[in-house]
Design a protein around this motif. Structure first.
Motif, PDB file in Angstrom:
ATOM      1  N   ILE A   1       0.844  -1.201   0.000  1.00  0.00           N
ATOM      2  CA  ILE A   1       0.000   0.000   0.000  1.00  0.00           C
ATOM      3  C   ILE A   1       0.876   1.246   0.000  1.00  0.00           C
ATOM      4  O   ILE A   1       0.616   2.224  -0.732  1.00  0.00           O
ATOM      5  N   ILE A   2       1.952   1.236   0.803  1.00  0.00           N
ATOM      6  CA  ILE A   2       2.852   2.388   0.858  1.00  0.00           C
ATOM      7  C   ILE A   2       3.517   2.610  -0.494  1.00  0.00           C
ATOM      8  O   ILE A   2       3.603   3.736  -0.991  1.00  0.00           O
ATOM      9  N   MET A   3       3.985   1.530  -1.119  1.00  0.00           N
ATOM     10  CA  MET A   3       4.640   1.668  -2.418  1.00  0.00           C
ATOM     11  C   MET A   3       3.666   2.192  -3.475  1.00  0.00           C
ATOM     12  O   MET A   3       4.018   3.017  -4.314  1.00  0.00           O
ATOM     13  N   LEU A   4       2.434   1.718  -3.424  1.00  0.00           N
ATOM     14  CA  LEU A   4       1.441   2.168  -4.401  1.00  0.00           C
ATOM     15  C   LEU A   4       1.104   3.636  -4.179  1.00  0.00           C
ATOM     16  O   LEU A   4       0.873   4.379  -5.143  1.00  0.00           O
ATOM     17  N   SER A   5       1.106   4.080  -2.931  1.00  0.00           N
ATOM     18  CA  SER A   5       0.893   5.503  -2.650  1.00  0.00           C
ATOM     19  C   SER A   5       1.993   6.340  -3.283  1.00  0.00           C
ATOM     20  O   SER A   5       1.736   7.402  -3.863  1.00  0.00           O
ATOM     21  N   ALA A   6       3.232   5.846  -3.191  1.00  0.00           N
ATOM     22  CA  ALA A   6       4.368   6.590  -3.749  1.00  0.00           C
ATOM     23  C   ALA A   6       4.286   6.673  -5.263  1.00  0.00           C
ATOM     24  O   ALA A   6       4.453   7.749  -5.851  1.00  0.00           O
ATOM     25  N   VAL A   7       4.020   5.542  -5.913  1.00  0.00           N
ATOM     26  CA  VAL A   7       4.003   5.558  -7.380  1.00  0.00           C
ATOM     27  C   VAL A   7       2.796   6.328  -7.906  1.00  0.00           C
ATOM     28  O   VAL A   7       2.865   6.966  -8.955  1.00  0.00           O
ATOM     29  N   ALA A   8       1.680   6.316  -7.165  1.00  0.00           N
ATOM     30  CA  ALA A   8       0.503   7.068  -7.597  1.00  0.00           C
ATOM     31  C   ALA A   8       0.788   8.566  -7.627  1.00  0.00           C
ATOM     32  O   ALA A   8       0.308   9.285  -8.511  1.00  0.00           O
ATOM     33  N   GLN A   9       1.578   9.056  -6.680  1.00  0.00           N
ATOM     34  CA  GLN A   9       1.941  10.474  -6.669  1.00  0.00           C
ATOM     35  C   GLN A   9       2.569  10.896  -7.992  1.00  0.00           C
ATOM     36  O   GLN A   9       2.346  12.003  -8.477  1.00  0.00           O
ATOM     37  N   VAL A  10       3.363   9.994  -8.573  1.00  0.00           N
ATOM     38  CA  VAL A  10       4.153  10.342  -9.749  1.00  0.00           C
ATOM     39  C   VAL A  10       3.434  10.002 -11.050  1.00  0.00           C
ATOM     40  O   VAL A  10       3.353  10.821 -11.970  1.00  0.00           O
ATOM     41  N   LEU A  11       2.902   8.774 -11.125  1.00  0.00           N
ATOM     42  CA  LEU A  11       2.389   8.272 -12.397  1.00  0.00           C
ATOM     43  C   LEU A  11       0.873   8.380 -12.539  1.00  0.00           C
ATOM     44  O   LEU A  11       0.357   8.235 -13.647  1.00  0.00           O
TER      45      LEU A  11
ATOM     46  N   ASP B   1      12.185   9.762 -17.207  1.00  0.00           N
ATOM     47  CA  ASP B   1      12.452  10.203 -15.842  1.00  0.00           C
ATOM     48  C   ASP B   1      11.546   9.565 -14.795  1.00  0.00           C
ATOM     49  O   ASP B   1      11.619   9.910 -13.619  1.00  0.00           O
ATOM     50  N   SER B   2      10.677   8.641 -15.209  1.00  0.00           N
ATOM     51  CA  SER B   2       9.713   8.057 -14.274  1.00  0.00           C
ATOM     52  C   SER B   2      10.395   7.402 -13.087  1.00  0.00           C
ATOM     53  O   SER B   2       9.994   7.601 -11.925  1.00  0.00           O
ATOM     54  N   ALA B   3      11.418   6.606 -13.354  1.00  0.00           N
ATOM     55  CA  ALA B   3      12.075   5.871 -12.270  1.00  0.00           C
ATOM     56  C   ALA B   3      12.715   6.833 -11.272  1.00  0.00           C
ATOM     57  O   ALA B   3      12.626   6.637 -10.049  1.00  0.00           O
ATOM     58  N   PHE B   4      13.372   7.887 -11.769  1.00  0.00           N
ATOM     59  CA  PHE B   4      13.958   8.876 -10.868  1.00  0.00           C
ATOM     60  C   PHE B   4      12.893   9.506  -9.981  1.00  0.00           C
ATOM     61  O   PHE B   4      13.082   9.676  -8.776  1.00  0.00           O
ATOM     62  N   ALA B   5      11.776   9.871 -10.593  1.00  0.00           N
ATOM     63  CA  ALA B   5      10.715  10.547  -9.852  1.00  0.00           C
ATOM     64  C   ALA B   5      10.099   9.644  -8.789  1.00  0.00           C
ATOM     65  O   ALA B   5       9.780  10.096  -7.683  1.00  0.00           O
ATOM     66  N   VAL B   6       9.944   8.358  -9.100  1.00  0.00           N
ATOM     67  CA  VAL B   6       9.365   7.443  -8.125  1.00  0.00           C
ATOM     68  C   VAL B   6      10.330   7.217  -6.962  1.00  0.00           C
ATOM     69  O   VAL B   6       9.905   7.152  -5.801  1.00  0.00           O
ATOM     70  N   VAL B   7      11.629   7.105  -7.234  1.00  0.00           N
ATOM     71  CA  VAL B   7      12.616   6.983  -6.152  1.00  0.00           C
ATOM     72  C   VAL B   7      12.531   8.198  -5.242  1.00  0.00           C
ATOM     73  O   VAL B   7      12.542   8.078  -4.002  1.00  0.00           O
ATOM     74  N   ASP B   8      12.432   9.388  -5.837  1.00  0.00           N
ATOM     75  CA  ASP B   8      12.299  10.606  -5.036  1.00  0.00           C
ATOM     76  C   ASP B   8      11.054  10.550  -4.157  1.00  0.00           C
ATOM     77  O   ASP B   8      11.082  10.968  -2.986  1.00  0.00           O
ATOM     78  N   ALA B   9       9.960  10.039  -4.707  1.00  0.00           N
ATOM     79  CA  ALA B   9       8.715   9.971  -3.941  1.00  0.00           C
ATOM     80  C   ALA B   9       8.821   8.988  -2.781  1.00  0.00           C
ATOM     81  O   ALA B   9       8.345   9.268  -1.671  1.00  0.00           O
ATOM     82  N   ILE B  10       9.440   7.837  -3.017  1.00  0.00           N
ATOM     83  CA  ILE B  10       9.571   6.827  -1.954  1.00  0.00           C
ATOM     84  C   ILE B  10      10.341   7.389  -0.765  1.00  0.00           C
ATOM     85  O   ILE B  10       9.990   7.134   0.397  1.00  0.00           O
ATOM     86  N   ALA B  11      11.400   8.149  -1.052  1.00  0.00           N
ATOM     87  CA  ALA B  11      12.237   8.682   0.024  1.00  0.00           C
ATOM     88  C   ALA B  11      11.838  10.099   0.422  1.00  0.00           C
ATOM     89  O   ALA B  11      12.496  10.702   1.282  1.00  0.00           O
ATOM     90  N   GLY B  12      10.759  10.621  -0.156  1.00  0.00           N
ATOM     91  CA  GLY B  12      10.364  12.003   0.080  1.00  0.00           C
ATOM     92  C   GLY B  12       9.630  12.220   1.387  1.00  0.00           C
ATOM     93  O   GLY B  12       9.305  11.284   2.129  1.00  0.00           O
ATOM     94  N   ARG B  13       9.298  13.470   1.653  1.00  0.00           N
ATOM     95  CA  ARG B  13       8.745  13.851   2.951  1.00  0.00           C
ATOM     96  C   ARG B  13       7.341  13.318   3.205  1.00  0.00           C
ATOM     97  O   ARG B  13       6.916  13.219   4.360  1.00  0.00           O
TER      98      ARG B  13
ATOM     99  N   MET C   1      13.890  -2.840  -1.794  1.00  0.00           N
ATOM    100  CA  MET C   1      13.751  -3.601  -3.034  1.00  0.00           C
ATOM    101  C   MET C   1      13.300  -2.694  -4.167  1.00  0.00           C
ATOM    102  O   MET C   1      13.771  -2.809  -5.308  1.00  0.00           O
ATOM    103  N   ALA C   2      12.391  -1.777  -3.859  1.00  0.00           N
ATOM    104  CA  ALA C   2      11.871  -0.876  -4.886  1.00  0.00           C
ATOM    105  C   ALA C   2      12.968   0.030  -5.431  1.00  0.00           C
ATOM    106  O   ALA C   2      13.109   0.199  -6.651  1.00  0.00           O
ATOM    107  N   VAL C   3      13.745   0.631  -4.541  1.00  0.00           N
ATOM    108  CA  VAL C   3      14.804   1.537  -4.978  1.00  0.00           C
ATOM    109  C   VAL C   3      15.828   0.792  -5.822  1.00  0.00           C
ATOM    110  O   VAL C   3      16.299   1.291  -6.860  1.00  0.00           O
ATOM    111  N   ASP C   4      16.175  -0.408  -5.424  1.00  0.00           N
ATOM    112  CA  ASP C   4      17.126  -1.219  -6.189  1.00  0.00           C
ATOM    113  C   ASP C   4      16.539  -1.584  -7.559  1.00  0.00           C
ATOM    114  O   ASP C   4      17.215  -1.499  -8.597  1.00  0.00           O
ATOM    115  N   THR C   5      15.288  -1.993  -7.564  1.00  0.00           N
ATOM    116  CA  THR C   5      14.610  -2.335  -8.816  1.00  0.00           C
ATOM    117  C   THR C   5      14.569  -1.144  -9.770  1.00  0.00           C
ATOM    118  O   THR C   5      14.843  -1.267 -10.967  1.00  0.00           O
ATOM    119  N   LEU C   6      14.245   0.022  -9.246  1.00  0.00           N
ATOM    120  CA  LEU C   6      14.122   1.203 -10.092  1.00  0.00           C
ATOM    121  C   LEU C   6      15.478   1.652 -10.619  1.00  0.00           C
ATOM    122  O   LEU C   6      15.590   2.129 -11.755  1.00  0.00           O
TER     123      LEU C   6
END
Length: 446
Positions: free
Chosen positions: A295-305, A357-369, A386-391
């Motif tokens: 759920i947390i990961m999906l919240s992060a990717v939804a912000q971007v994509l 730039d999608s992968a960069f943006a999602v990494v930023d979102a995962i580690a963002g505020r 795992m997500a950051v490594d995958t991206l």
């Protein structure tokens, strides 16, 4: 372009509808049926169309890529025998609660002459029962579309692949495909899922021009994102079903965050709490939280994509956590709403072509505020690494980051992995710091 995309989606839907009946039936031919030296049994991957050393990759004893071939043997290992004994499940070959995932568990009437249960998770566990397509899938007139129509599962489709992988790597309502809390108490590993990483571990194909001509260009970011959305749906679907919801008078703890309960406990008057309040879970204090790593990961990717749907998904997530403290009926109703929001996101993500730039943006979102404060527990934090490594790997595949540059920041990624090396040593602030450093190092390559 929009018109072409609609036509492509309609064509895929037609194929899936044609194949649905075939997926449900057919006869399983067994691994040996794919193992000829002119088929998938070569010792070197030098085939003109496919590698043709897929069998060797599948049974490689020294890598995680060979884990599927070792799945049945795990039941007969000392650890497997202890679990079977503790749960009174009998012998491995008849343990129906285990064979749904530790073998290609075809019914007695679905097994061809070369089928062997002891092969473990064989080719057809993922590609589908081969009786309809094994004799024609390599022929010159055959196409990928015709193979699918004959029962082959279109694993290049993110939703189709996620559905197959989730059956065992997360759970399903099919016989022998649900890992209970009792199984984990007996020694079964904790269940976790990340589609792109798991796919990469099992990679036995080359994403070359021929593959792209037949199946389209792969998109690791999309595969990862759809995998997260499908995992959320699968978890909530199982949670909503009464037969999986409880174990006697207790809830089925499979659905909850293991380490919220499995912490050190003492009665000393000066003891300190070993957990943090999670801002994404407005729930009654002291209740075990639902495992929300996906759920947390999906919240992060939804912000971007899919920013237009992010707010609704986050609201449904918060409502679900709050409902867990109200009662089973309220929790089921909230789970239904959250599942619908995840399904909508899955469709949006599956139809989206990621930008450079999608992968960069999602990494930023995962580690963002917004997202980082939700990493208060081990499972969500392990999923984030795992997500950051995958991206990062997807950036290398896309040519956005060189292999050398990725290697140059590997130490940062490894520090984040070290922060989740063990649940007993997990420290939320230290993890968030390590994750932020890893994300910053990746961002410097942009």
């Amino acid at each position: 372009m929009a018109h072409l995309r609609v036509l492509a989606m309609l064509a895929l839907l037609t194929v899936l509808l044609l194949a649905s009946a075939a997926w449900a039936g057919g006869t399983f031919q067994g691994v040996a049926s794919c193992a000829g030296s002119t088929c998938h049994g070569r010792s070197e991957g030098d085939g003109k169309v496919v590698r043709q050393d897929e069998l060797m990759q599948w049974q490689e004893p020294s890598s995680k890529g060979g884990a599927h071939s070792r799945a049945y043997a795990a039941l007969t290992s000392p650890r497997g025998q202890k679990i079977l004994s503790a749960l009174s499940l009998g012998k491995a070959e008849s343990a129906s609660a285990c064979l749904g995932c530790h073998a290609t568990n075809a019914g007695a009437g679905e097994r061809g002459g070369r089928f062997r249960l002891t092969d473990g998770v064989g080719c057809e566990s993922c590609h589908g029962a081969a009786s309809g397509w094994i004799s024609s899938h390599y022929a010159v007139p055959a196409t990928h579309v015709s193979n699918i129509a004959q029962g082959m599962i279109p694993l290049e489709n993110p939703k189709a692949r996620a559905s197959v992988c989730l059956d065992c790597h997360f759970g399903s309502s099919k016989t022998g495909q649900f890992v209970t809390h009792s199984m984990m108490a007996a020694g079964h590993p904790r269940v976790a899922f990340e589609l792109d990483l798991f796919s990469d571990l099992q990679r036995h194909w080359d994403d070359d021009a021929d593959y792209r001509q037949r199946k389209g260009r792969g998109d690791s970011v999309r595969l990862w994102a759809v995998g997260q959305a499908e995992a959320v749906q699968r978890s909530l679907s199982l949670f909503q079903q009464p037969q999986f919801a409880s174990e006697g008078i207790f809830p089925e703890f499979y659905f909850y965050d293991c380490h919220s309960c499995h912490r050190s406990i003492d009665d000393q008057p000066n003891r300190a709490r070993t957990f943090e309040t999670n801002p994404g879970r407005p729930m009654t204090f002291g209740l075990p939280p639902y495992n929300d790593e996906n759920i947390i990961m999906l919240s992060a990717v939804a912000q971007v994509l899919a920013p237009g749907q992010a707010g609704a998904f986050d609201a449904a997530s918060r409502q679900f956590h709050a409902a867990m403290g109200e009662g089973r009926p309220q929790a089921v109703a909230a789970a239904s709403r959250l599942r619908a929001a995840a399904a909508s996101l899955s469709s949006a993500l599956a139809a989206r072509q990621g930008s450079a730039d999608s992968a960069f943006a999602v990494v930023d979102a995962i580690a963002g505020r917004v997202i980082a404060p939700r990493f208060t527990d081990y499972t969500g934090s392990a999923q984030a690494v795992m997500a950051v490594d995958t991206l990062l790997n997807s950036m290398v595949r896309q040519g956005r980051v060189t292999v050398g540059a990725a290697a140059g920041i590997r130490a940062n990624i490894n520090r984040a992995y070290a922060a989740v090396a063990s649940p007993s040593s997990y420290d939320p602030p230290a993890f968030r710091a390590a994750l932020g450093q890893a994300a910053g190092a990746i961002g410097s390559l942009r």
